[in-house]
Design an enzyme around this catalytic site. Structure first.
Site, PDB file in Angstrom:
ATOM      1  N   CYS A 181       0.878  -1.152   0.000  1.00  0.00           N
ATOM      2  CA  CYS A 181       0.000   0.000   0.000  1.00  0.00           C
ATOM      3  C   CYS A 181       0.919   1.205   0.000  1.00  0.00           C
ATOM      4  CB  CYS A 181      -0.835  -0.023   1.258  1.00  0.00           C
ATOM      5  SG  CYS A 181      -1.675  -1.609   1.472  1.00  0.00           S
ATOM      6  N   ARG A 212       0.605   1.989  -5.905  1.00  0.00           N
ATOM      7  CA  ARG A 212       0.835   0.885  -4.972  1.00  0.00           C
ATOM      8  C   ARG A 212      -0.438   0.138  -4.610  1.00  0.00           C
ATOM      9  NH1 ARG A 212       5.139   0.824  -1.356  1.00  0.00           N
ATOM     10  NH2 ARG A 212       6.904   1.881  -2.271  1.00  0.00           N
ATOM     11  N   TRP A 261      -3.888  -1.777  -1.160  1.00  0.00           N
ATOM     12  CA  TRP A 261      -4.026  -2.981  -1.977  1.00  0.00           C
ATOM     13  C   TRP A 261      -4.320  -4.087  -0.978  1.00  0.00           C
ATOM     14  CZ3 TRP A 261      -1.516  -7.772  -2.476  1.00  0.00           C
ATOM     15  CH2 TRP A 261      -1.858  -8.494  -3.620  1.00  0.00           C
ATOM     16  N   ASN A 292       1.791  -0.440   5.532  1.00  0.00           N
ATOM     17  CA  ASN A 292       2.089  -1.120   4.278  1.00  0.00           C
ATOM     18  C   ASN A 292       2.850  -2.386   4.633  1.00  0.00           C
ATOM     19  OD1 ASN A 292       3.028  -1.925   1.739  1.00  0.00           O
ATOM     20  ND2 ASN A 292       4.744  -0.494   1.801  1.00  0.00           N
ATOM     21  N   GLY A 293       2.332  -3.555   4.213  1.00  0.00           N
ATOM     22  CA  GLY A 293       3.029  -4.801   4.534  1.00  0.00           C
ATOM     23  C   GLY A 293       2.066  -5.805   5.133  1.00  0.00           C
ATOM     24  N   GLU A 302       5.043 -12.934 -22.220  1.00  0.00           N
ATOM     25  CA  GLU A 302       4.725 -11.551 -21.878  1.00  0.00           C
ATOM     26  C   GLU A 302       3.422 -11.108 -22.554  1.00  0.00           C
ATOM     27  OE1 GLU A 302       5.384  -9.383 -19.866  1.00  0.00           O
ATOM     28  OE2 GLU A 302       5.135  -7.388 -20.725  1.00  0.00           O
ATOM     29  N   LYS A 344       0.218  -9.701 -20.521  1.00  0.00           N
ATOM     30  CA  LYS A 344      -0.370  -8.376 -20.771  1.00  0.00           C
ATOM     31  C   LYS A 344      -1.874  -8.494 -20.999  1.00  0.00           C
ATOM     32  CE  LYS A 344       1.989  -6.169 -19.650  1.00  0.00           C
ATOM     33  NZ  LYS A 344       3.342  -6.281 -19.195  1.00  0.00           N
ATOM     34  N   GLU A 369      -3.783  -9.377 -17.789  1.00  0.00           N
ATOM     35  CA  GLU A 369      -3.798  -8.297 -16.800  1.00  0.00           C
ATOM     36  C   GLU A 369      -4.861  -7.251 -17.065  1.00  0.00           C
ATOM     37  OE1 GLU A 369       0.437  -7.099 -17.222  1.00  0.00           O
ATOM     38  OE2 GLU A 369       0.289  -6.842 -15.064  1.00  0.00           O
ATOM     39  N   HIS A 405       2.526 -31.067 -27.161  1.00  0.00           N
ATOM     40  CA  HIS A 405       2.664 -31.965 -26.013  1.00  0.00           C
ATOM     41  C   HIS A 405       1.520 -31.774 -25.014  1.00  0.00           C
ATOM     42  CE1 HIS A 405       6.524 -33.285 -27.453  1.00  0.00           C
ATOM     43  NE2 HIS A 405       6.862 -32.021 -27.650  1.00  0.00           N
ATOM     44  N   LYS A 453       0.831  -1.481  -8.942  1.00  0.00           N
ATOM     45  CA  LYS A 453       2.051  -1.268  -9.718  1.00  0.00           C
ATOM     46  C   LYS A 453       3.275  -1.831  -9.017  1.00  0.00           C
ATOM     47  CE  LYS A 453       4.305   0.449 -13.180  1.00  0.00           C
ATOM     48  NZ  LYS A 453       4.263  -0.488 -14.320  1.00  0.00           N
TER      49      LYS A 453
END
Ligand code: F6R
Length: 607
Positions: free
Chosen positions: A2, A27, A74, A98-99, A480, A484, A487, A503, A602
């Site tokens: 956060c 954040r 968050w 935060n944490g 990637e 993307k 997300e 396979h 982020k």
């Protein structure tokens, strides 16, 4: 992960707290809140969702007071509701965090047994109750914080204000970053220098385990053993201006478009344009000839940059590379030879898993290199050698320009390693560097595919699953591409090595599944083209990304996107652009929140 901010102001604190929080929204943006002292009493405003909801609330129900703390969340423990939003408070104390407090369940049980009543499901609320209990027992605020910290396990940054204490702000850091900002008769706390930028450029970073007590005229810092310590104050170069979207609809669109320029800026730091040779930035001149192996760790998109780099280091420098997702590195317990190099890759420089890996490697005597975009970040400060990327501030949660800048820097490092290890001749080096120098121009050309890609968006938007295939360095770009799309459009997507499809995953393919194939016309093209035919034979809708020569040899596809022809080695940077644009236009078509997609943040500062 956060964002927290605290302020001892001379004018109304709440608007300034919101200003700081705007810069921390990267954040987390599940909820936000502020607490101030009005006539010595703790008062709060909190709101679910984006910061603008809190702003609206503060407009209709303003908060007075010159002392306050703020938070953008968050969610880790408890849904993103108003009651779980920070600050958490009792009548005596308010705290932002935060944490993660790992032992919060046992602490909560103990406090509830003593009669404390909780109003949230968060781990943070125990901190408010612990400090409050100590204050009720007669402790001073400083003593209460010290006592509280001693009871907490986990990783955290905390900021406290206390009822009746207009001139006191206490902060503590264990694991998560926290910085003090020094003003004229004002003092601040923030998760990073970016949050403090509107107020001051004089910043002191707390060391891990430190806590601090600030007044408008004094700063005291204590280390984890309780000894009073001094920490250096530095001038932060983070500009206070908010980065804006310019004429673009989203930050992500702007950041995709900026890539030729910022890749150019990054390369200028590593390439001597007059000699066409690699020249590492000051302080980063590392000699790769001393290494037997290189260990790379990173998360998410940065990890995919590392996967590409493994091909480069192994091919151009014959340097064996171990690469790990940072959150898994320690569980593998890899033997690390003292004297080897562990290379962390991170845009934010604050990713908790990458930081934990850095510290693990450091503890084993390994030298730490960091390819990092934020030069003031914890990873940059704790690394032995910094290899900067110059992407500028990346705001969109889905990383784009930071990724291609990481690739550019890693490419330069791989060439330097090849030279140091005498695998590349001067002529080889110059040839590879010439390919790098061409990149900004070729990337600009690839951006011209935007209109064609926008037209494909409805096809992707209808799909439930999308597959991305690539071989060699195109394989990490396929990974990637899938990341993307997931997300920002919330469509399920997977990246596969093209040869791996048969396979198992080929069972997924039918006419509803778009399959994006990344296939530059290089020695691997033919094999990938065969894999593509296997998909086409099962009805899959092939969207081929290739160059003009590849398009000629490809056969029938649903759509073919032609990127400029480039030296094979730099193609990952060029092919990154169409896969970013596919994700972007699909998300725009679907109307999702492109820059702040659901459930993400982020900077991921929890493990
Ligand atoms: C994806 C994305 C994330 C980050 C990852 C690492 O678009 O942005 O996967 O790449 O969280 O972040 P940094 O690079 O800040 O360590």
């Amino acid at each position: 992960m956060c964002g927290i901010v605290g302020i001892l102001a001379r004018e109304a604190a709440a608007p300034q707290l919101v200003d700081g929080l705007k810069r921390l929204e990267y954040r987390g943006y599940d909820s936000a809140g502020v607490a101030t002292l009005e006539d010595g009493r703790i008062v709060r405003r909190r709101a679910e969702g984006k910061l603008r909801n809190l702003e609206a609330k503060l407009k209709s129900e303003p908060l007075g007071g010159l002392t306050g703390i703020g938070h953008t969340r968050w969610a880790t423990h408890g849904a993103p509701t108003e009651s779980n939003a920070h600050p958490h408070a009792t009548e005596r104390v308010a705290v932002v965090h935060n944490g993660i407090i790992e032992n919060f369940r046992e602490l909560r049980a103990e406090l509830e047994a003593e009669g404390a009543s909780f109003t949230s499901q968060t781990d943070t609320e125990v901190v408010a109750h612990l400090a409050s209990r100590a204050l009720s027992a007669g402790a001073t605020p400083r003593e209460a914080v010290r006592e509280t910290l001693a009871k907490l396990r986990g990783a955290f940054a905390l900021a406290f204000i206390f009822a009746g204490e207009e001139d006191l702000l206490i902060g503590a850091r264990r694991g998560s970053p926290l910085a003090i900002g020094h003003g004229e008769g004002e003092a601040y706390l923030g998760s990073d220098a970016v949050a403090l930028a509107p107020f001051t450029d004089a910043v002191t970073y707390l060391d891990d385990g430190d806590w601090c007590a600030l007044t408008r005229s004094s700063v005291e810092i204590y280390d984890d053993a309780g000894a009073k310590v001094k920490r250096e104050t530095v001038r932060s170069s983070v500009a206070s201006v908010m980065v804006d979207k310019g004429a673009y609809r989203h930050f992500m669109a702007k950041e995709i478009a900026e890539q030729p320029e910022v890749v150019g800026h990054s390369l200028v730091r590593y390439v001597d344009m007059t000699t066409g040779r690699i020249r590492l930035p000051d302080g980063a001149d590392f000699d790769f000839s001393t290494l037997d192996r290189l260990a790379i760790s990173a998360c998410g998109t940065a990890y995919y940059a590392g996967l590409v780099a493994r091909y480069w280091f192994e091919k151009f420098a014959r340097l064996p590379v171990d690469i790990d997702i940072a959150s898994e590195f320690r569980y593998r317990e890899p033997p690390l030879a003292p004297g080897s190099l562990a290379l962390m890759i991170s845009q934010s420089g604050e990713t908790a898993d990458t930081l934990a890996t850095l510290r693990h490697c450091k503890a084993q005597g390994v030298k730490i290199g960091a390819v990092v975009n934020v030069p003031t970040s914890t990873i940059a400060r704790e690394a032995d050698v910094i290899f900067p990327t110059v992407a500028g501030v990346e705001v969109g949660v889905a990383s784009t320009k930071a990724f291609t800048c990481q690739l550019a820097v890693l490419a330069a490092l791989a060439i330097k390693a090849g030279r140091d290890r005498k695998v590349l001749s001067d002529a080889d080096e110059q040839k590879l560097v010439a390919a790098l120098i061409e990149l900004p121009r070729l990337m600009s050309e690839a951006l011209h595919l935007e209109d064609a890609i926008e037209k494909l968006a409805p096809t992707f938007a209808k799909a439930q699953d999308v597959l991305y295939l690539g071989r060699g360095t195109s394989f990490p770009i396929a990974l990637e591409g899938a990341l993307k799309l997931k997300e920002i459009s919330y469509i399920h997507a997977e990246g596969y090595a093209a040869g791996e499809l048969k396979h198992g995953p080929i069972a997924l393919v039918d006419e509803t599944v778009p399959v994006v194939v990344l296939a530059p016309f290089d020695p691997l093209f033919e094999k990938t083209a065969s894999n593509m035919q296997e998909v086409a034979a099962r009805g899959g809708r092939i969207v081929l990304i290739t160059d003009a020569e590849g398009a000629k040899h490809a056969g029938e596809t649903f759509a073919t996107l032609v990127v400029p022809k480039a030296f094979a080695f730099v193609s990952p940077l060029i092919y990154a652009i169409p896969i970013q644009l596919i994700a972007y236009h699909t998300a725009v078509f679907m109307g999702t929140d492109v820059d702040q997609p659901r459930n993400l943040a982020k900077s991921v500062t929890v493990e």
